[in-house]
Design a protein around this motif. Structure first.
Motif, PDB file in Angstrom:
ATOM      1  N   ASP A 488      -5.526   1.627   7.359  1.00 35.92           N
ATOM      2  CA  ASP A 488      -4.266   0.963   7.688  1.00 35.92           C
ATOM      3  C   ASP A 488      -3.687   0.375   6.398  1.00 35.92           C
ATOM      4  O   ASP A 488      -4.334  -0.415   5.714  1.00 35.92           O
ATOM      5  CB  ASP A 488      -4.541  -0.151   8.706  1.00 35.92           C
ATOM      6  N   PRO A 489      -2.466   0.782   6.008  1.00 35.36           N
ATOM      7  CA  PRO A 489      -1.923   0.348   4.710  1.00 35.36           C
ATOM      8  C   PRO A 489      -1.499  -1.121   4.663  1.00 35.36           C
ATOM      9  O   PRO A 489      -1.275  -1.664   3.589  1.00 35.36           O
ATOM     10  CB  PRO A 489      -0.709   1.262   4.519  1.00 35.36           C
ATOM     11  N   THR A 490      -1.363  -1.763   5.822  1.00 37.98           N
ATOM     12  CA  THR A 490      -0.941  -3.161   5.822  1.00 37.98           C
ATOM     13  C   THR A 490      -2.130  -4.082   5.549  1.00 37.98           C
ATOM     14  O   THR A 490      -3.286  -3.678   5.686  1.00 37.98           O
ATOM     15  CB  THR A 490      -0.314  -3.538   7.173  1.00 37.98           C
ATOM     16  N   THR A 491      -1.853  -5.320   5.156  1.00 42.47           N
ATOM     17  CA  THR A 491      -2.915  -6.303   4.950  1.00 42.47           C
ATOM     18  C   THR A 491      -2.349  -7.705   5.121  1.00 42.47           C
ATOM     19  O   THR A 491      -1.210  -7.980   4.729  1.00 42.47           O
ATOM     20  CB  THR A 491      -3.556  -6.165   3.559  1.00 42.47           C
ATOM     21  N   PHE A 492      -3.142  -8.565   5.728  1.00 42.35           N
ATOM     22  CA  PHE A 492      -2.669  -9.920   5.999  1.00 42.35           C
ATOM     23  C   PHE A 492      -2.499 -10.730   4.720  1.00 42.35           C
ATOM     24  O   PHE A 492      -1.756 -11.718   4.691  1.00 42.35           O
ATOM     25  CB  PHE A 492      -3.645 -10.628   6.945  1.00 42.35           C
ATOM     26  N   VAL A 493      -3.172 -10.331   3.629  1.00 35.92           N
ATOM     27  CA  VAL A 493      -3.124 -11.095   2.381  1.00 35.92           C
ATOM     28  C   VAL A 493      -1.701 -11.158   1.834  1.00 35.92           C
ATOM     29  O   VAL A 493      -1.263 -12.188   1.323  1.00 35.92           O
ATOM     30  CB  VAL A 493      -4.099 -10.500   1.339  1.00 35.92           C
ATOM     31  N   ASN A 494      -0.974 -10.038   1.922  1.00 38.27           N
ATOM     32  CA  ASN A 494       0.425 -10.056   1.462  1.00 38.27           C
ATOM     33  C   ASN A 494       1.400 -10.116   2.634  1.00 38.27           C
ATOM     34  O   ASN A 494       2.539  -9.652   2.542  1.00 38.27           O
ATOM     35  CB  ASN A 494       0.721  -8.846   0.579  1.00 38.27           C
ATOM     36  N   LEU A 495       0.906 -10.714   3.732  1.00 38.99           N
ATOM     37  CA  LEU A 495       1.722 -10.879   4.948  1.00 38.99           C
ATOM     38  C   LEU A 495       2.252  -9.540   5.436  1.00 38.99           C
ATOM     39  O   LEU A 495       3.409  -9.389   5.801  1.00 38.99           O
ATOM     40  CB  LEU A 495       2.871 -11.866   4.699  1.00 38.99           C
ATOM     41  N   PHE A 496       1.320  -8.545   5.442  1.00 39.90           N
ATOM     42  CA  PHE A 496       1.604  -7.214   5.972  1.00 39.90           C
ATOM     43  C   PHE A 496       2.801  -6.554   5.294  1.00 39.90           C
ATOM     44  O   PHE A 496       3.633  -5.909   5.932  1.00 39.90           O
ATOM     45  CB  PHE A 496       1.799  -7.283   7.485  1.00 39.90           C
ATOM     46  N   GLY A 497       2.850  -6.725   3.971  1.00 44.27           N
ATOM     47  CA  GLY A 497       3.863  -6.040   3.186  1.00 44.27           C
ATOM     48  C   GLY A 497       5.075  -6.859   2.822  1.00 44.27           C
ATOM     49  O   GLY A 497       5.930  -6.401   2.057  1.00 44.27           O
ATOM     50  N   LEU A 498       5.161  -8.075   3.329  1.00 46.46           N
ATOM     51  CA  LEU A 498       6.329  -8.906   3.012  1.00 46.46           C
ATOM     52  C   LEU A 498       6.296  -9.414   1.579  1.00 46.46           C
ATOM     53  O   LEU A 498       7.341  -9.585   0.941  1.00 46.46           O
ATOM     54  CB  LEU A 498       6.414 -10.090   3.980  1.00 46.46           C
ATOM     55  N   LEU A 499       5.080  -9.642   1.047  1.00 45.82           N
ATOM     56  CA  LEU A 499       4.951 -10.101  -0.332  1.00 45.82           C
ATOM     57  C   LEU A 499       4.700  -8.904  -1.247  1.00 45.82           C
ATOM     58  O   LEU A 499       3.931  -8.007  -0.907  1.00 45.82           O
ATOM     59  CB  LEU A 499       3.806 -11.115  -0.450  1.00 45.82           C
ATOM     60  N   PRO A 500       5.303  -8.876  -2.435  1.00 43.61           N
ATOM     61  CA  PRO A 500       5.263  -7.690  -3.305  1.00 43.61           C
ATOM     62  C   PRO A 500       4.011  -7.593  -4.181  1.00 43.61           C
ATOM     63  O   PRO A 500       4.094  -7.569  -5.402  1.00 43.61           O
ATOM     64  CB  PRO A 500       6.523  -7.868  -4.168  1.00 43.61           C
ATOM     65  N   PHE A 501       2.819  -7.528  -3.574  1.00 42.57           N
ATOM     66  CA  PHE A 501       1.610  -7.279  -4.357  1.00 42.57           C
ATOM     67  C   PHE A 501       0.555  -6.666  -3.442  1.00 42.57           C
ATOM     68  O   PHE A 501       0.633  -6.766  -2.210  1.00 42.57           O
ATOM     69  CB  PHE A 501       1.080  -8.569  -4.999  1.00 42.57           C
ATOM     70  N   GLU A 502      -0.418  -5.991  -4.064  1.00 42.24           N
ATOM     71  CA  GLU A 502      -1.480  -5.348  -3.299  1.00 42.24           C
ATOM     72  C   GLU A 502      -2.689  -6.261  -3.219  1.00 42.24           C
ATOM     73  O   GLU A 502      -3.022  -6.948  -4.181  1.00 42.24           O
ATOM     74  CB  GLU A 502      -1.874  -4.014  -3.939  1.00 42.24           C
ATOM     75  N   ALA A 503      -3.358  -6.224  -2.071  1.00 47.02           N
ATOM     76  CA  ALA A 503      -4.533  -7.061  -1.860  1.00 47.02           C
ATOM     77  C   ALA A 503      -5.762  -6.407  -2.464  1.00 47.02           C
ATOM     78  O   ALA A 503      -5.836  -5.175  -2.557  1.00 47.02           O
ATOM     79  CB  ALA A 503      -4.748  -7.290  -0.366  1.00 47.02           C
ATOM     80  N   PRO A 504      -6.754  -7.187  -2.893  1.00 50.55           N
ATOM     81  CA  PRO A 504      -8.027  -6.611  -3.333  1.00 50.55           C
ATOM     82  C   PRO A 504      -8.669  -5.811  -2.201  1.00 50.55           C
ATOM     83  O   PRO A 504      -8.438  -6.096  -1.018  1.00 50.55           O
ATOM     84  CB  PRO A 504      -8.865  -7.850  -3.689  1.00 50.55           C
ATOM     85  N   THR A 505      -9.480  -4.829  -2.573  1.00 52.70           N
ATOM     86  CA  THR A 505     -10.064  -3.933  -1.581  1.00 52.70           C
ATOM     87  C   THR A 505     -10.863  -4.687  -0.527  1.00 52.70           C
ATOM     88  O   THR A 505     -10.761  -4.410   0.676  1.00 52.70           O
ATOM     89  CB  THR A 505     -10.967  -2.895  -2.274  1.00 52.70           C
ATOM     90  N   PHE A 506     -11.674  -5.662  -0.954  1.00 53.89           N
ATOM     91  CA  PHE A 506     -12.531  -6.358   0.001  1.00 53.89           C
ATOM     92  C   PHE A 506     -11.746  -7.275   0.940  1.00 53.89           C
ATOM     93  O   PHE A 506     -12.282  -7.729   1.948  1.00 53.89           O
ATOM     94  CB  PHE A 506     -13.606  -7.160  -0.744  1.00 53.89           C
ATOM     95  N   LEU A 507     -10.470  -7.532   0.618  1.00 51.98           N
ATOM     96  CA  LEU A 507      -9.632  -8.354   1.493  1.00 51.98           C
ATOM     97  C   LEU A 507      -8.584  -7.518   2.225  1.00 51.98           C
ATOM     98  O   LEU A 507      -7.713  -8.070   2.887  1.00 51.98           O
ATOM     99  CB  LEU A 507      -8.934  -9.455   0.694  1.00 51.98           C
ATOM    100  N   HIS A 508      -8.701  -6.202   2.099  1.00 54.59           N
ATOM    101  CA  HIS A 508      -7.707  -5.327   2.728  1.00 54.59           C
ATOM    102  C   HIS A 508      -7.981  -5.277   4.232  1.00 54.59           C
ATOM    103  O   HIS A 508      -8.919  -4.640   4.687  1.00 54.59           O
ATOM    104  CB  HIS A 508      -7.777  -3.927   2.131  1.00 54.59           C
TER     105      HIS A 508
END
Length: 602
Positions: A488-508
């Motif tokens: 799944d390409p989304t991640t809660f770390v960057n608010l599911f794509g709202l913030l312009p950065f990629e999350a670390p793998t272990f937090l994806h």
């Protein structure tokens, strides 16, 4: 600790262990290896490539036993387009592939796959499978003849300039290459291609001279540089063949260590290289004997791997001619195409080109069912959901008995508690009394384990299907899921794509893994909370642990697991209600939220 609680505790630990071990084999260690191989690939791509691994113009015994050698001074690496422009070419154009054949050497060294792109972006470059020597990642096929030791007859080699009778090779129009050695031997090569990715090469030699000649036909696939593989335990990438009536799957490291792996007197099968989704393989005439090889050579830091085959020598009398037929598969490992070639061309075990794994008897039928529903629905994700329901249906009788037995155990819980209180210090009498109760009420205390245990092979078989089949590659579901074979390409770390950065793998951690964790949480809350505080903590944290672990799994598998959990919750609730057993879900949720309320704290 009660016996049934012990059983559930051990089962939970066992399942957790299985998933943790699988995660390390499938994701943890492979990712580390892939990063290391990527670094090696960068270093190797900066080196000069080796020439053709075969030396068809050399005077040698026709057994191709000599390892390839590097030239003293190799040309610098150039772009693929620059190398292709250096030699005259015949274009290849089919519905599946595009490319060209070099008239210098007669190599098939330029094949791109029209229907497949590098990423899900429809504007991304198409996959380039075969590339010429001198480019960044050479992979090419070469065909020709070798003579016996002591002969000096000129034979076509990698520098021979062939004459073609066509400018474009299409499924409807084969082409013929010709070359005259000036000493009585006329060489011809008829190349045809089907609408997919199978070439047929018919090499012939006509003797117009006054002396006989003895020649052996060879075919090779050469790969320069160690490719970056996926590195996953459940998938073989590298040299591959079915020779000597056995599947051969050495790794690149195996061939590098052994230098050569020889197969004498084989009949039928194939030999070549496989990547995760693509392959290049030589298919000899299935009725004649041949010798096959995997070989390795190195010049500096650049490594060259080769798969080749050689047919027995044929004597060509004056005025006579001989011919040899070899096929080359260079394309995507589509299941229908691979199975079709095995049937239509009678290629022995060609279906093993696709790595179905140990559970092939589950994996292959599972794919066929999913693929059938895909053709009906047009969406592989929907097909997976339907197949999940079918799997639940197959296991329903067993699950029904299991849940019914568990429901009965909950119903007789007061009697079980009374037995333990009656014999607090005599475990033997306690167990005897419990067994009599089970027998009286027709309860199987281990019935709850079987539905879970029997579905583990199905789970890993589905993972295999999603991971290895090219049909699943870049297959969309709905919304943000554009590729069911990728996480799944989304991640809660960057608010599911709202913030312009990629999350670390272990937090994806995407939306679907979170939904999966919630479905697992609901399933846990269907039953009474364990009395033992340790068990209670383990069961409380298990959905969280599984959520993070499955966060890096293919989205298709996470969707399956989520849907399966929700079906299990529905099924268990129905059976518990049918057997008059209280469903603990809502009470457990109330207790959980009540613990944090101000009223509860008072």
């Amino acid at each position: 600790m009660p016996k049934e609680d012990n059983r559930n505790f051990i089962l939970a630990l066992a399942l957790s262990f299985i998933v943790i071990v699988a995660w390390n084999f499938l994701y943890g260690l492979p990712q580390m290896r892939q990063q290391k191989e990527a670094q090696n690939q960068v270093q190797q791509s900066q080196q000069s490539p080796l020439p053709s691994a075969a030396s068809p113009n050399a005077t040698q015994q026709p057994n191709m036993s000599q390892a390839p050698t590097a030239s003293a001074v190799a040309p610098a690496v150039e772009s693929r387009d620059a190398v292709l422009a250096r030699s005259p070419r015949v274009a290849i154009d089919t519905p599946s592939i595009a490319g060209s054949i070099s008239l210098t050497g007669g190599r098939i060294d330029d094949v791109s796959l029209k229907r497949y792109r590098e990423t899900v972006d429809p504007k991304s470059p198409i996959i380039e499978l075969l590339s010429p020597s001198g480019s960044t990642n050479p992979l090419y096929a070469e065909f020709g003849w070798v003579g016996a030791a002591g002969t000096s007859t000129p034979l076509p080699n990698s520098t021979t300039l062939w004459t073609a009778d066509a400018k474009t090779l299409t499924p409807d129009k084969p082409m013929t290459l010709t070359w005259d050695n000036g000493q009585g031997l006329l060489f011809k090569r008829v190349i045809s291609v089907d609408s997919n990715s199978m070439f047929t090469i018919v090499d012939s030699v006509e003797n117009k001279g006054s002396a006989s000649a003895s020649l052996s036909n060879y075919a090779l696939i050469s790969r320069h540089g160690t490719p970056t593989t996926s590195g996953y335990y459940i998938l073989h990438e590298g040299p591959l063949g079915y020779v000597e009536d056995k599947l051969q799957e050495p790794s690149y490291a195996d061939i590098e260590k052994a230098k050569a792996k020889l197969f004498k007197g084989s009949t039928g099968g194939f030999i070549g290289f496989t990547d995760k989704y693509w392959a290049a393989a030589l298919i000899p005439d299935q009725s004649i004997s041949y010798d096959g090889r995997f070989t390795f050579a190195q010049a500096g830091s650049l490594k060259t791997y080769q798969s080749d085959l050689l047919t027995p020598a044929q004597t060509i009398e004056p005025g006579k001619s001989v011919q040899s037929t070899t096929r080359l598969f260079a394309g995507a490992k589509e299941v229908a195409a691979i199975d079709g070639y095995e049937q239509s061309l009678a290629i022995k075990k060609f279906k093993l080109m696709i790595d179905w794994g140990w559970f092939w008897f589950i994996t292959q039928p599972l794919f066929q069912i999913i693929d059938w529903f895909f053709k009906v629905t047009g969406n592989f994700g929907v097909a997976i959901l339907i197949v999940t329901v079918l799997v639940k249906g197959v296991f329903f009788p067993l699950a029904n008995k299991s849940y019914a037995s568990m429901a009965k155990m909950k119903a007789v819980q007061p009697e079980m508690t009374a037995i333990r209180e009656r014999f607090p210090d005599d475990k033997l009498k306690q167990q005897q009394a419990l067994m009599e109760l089970y027998k009286k009420e027709k309860i199987n205390p281990i019935a709850g384990c079987w539905p879970v245990l029997l579905q583990i092979p199905v789970f890993f078989a589905l993972y295999k299907v999603i991971f290895i089949t090219i049909e699943m590659r870049h297959a969309p579901f709905f919304g943000w899921i554009k590729d069911l074979s990728a996480p799944d390409p989304t991640t809660f770390v960057n608010l599911f794509g709202l913030l312009p950065f990629e999350a670390p793998t272990f937090l994806h951690l995407g939306v679907w893994p979170i939904i999966m964790g919630f479905s697992m949480f609901l399933q846990m809350k269907m039953n009474p909370e364990p009395a033992d505080p340790v068990q209670k903590q383990i069961f409380s944290w298990m959905p969280v642990i599984f959520t993070f672990m499955l966060g890096s799994f293919p989205a298709g598998l996470v969707i399956y697991w989520t849907w399966n959990n929700l079906l299990s919750v529905t099924q268990q609730g129905f059976i518990m209600k049918k057997n008059g057993v209280k469903i603990e879900l809502f009470d457990n949720l109330k207790k959980m939220f009540a613990k944090g309320s101000p009223t509860d704290k008072k």
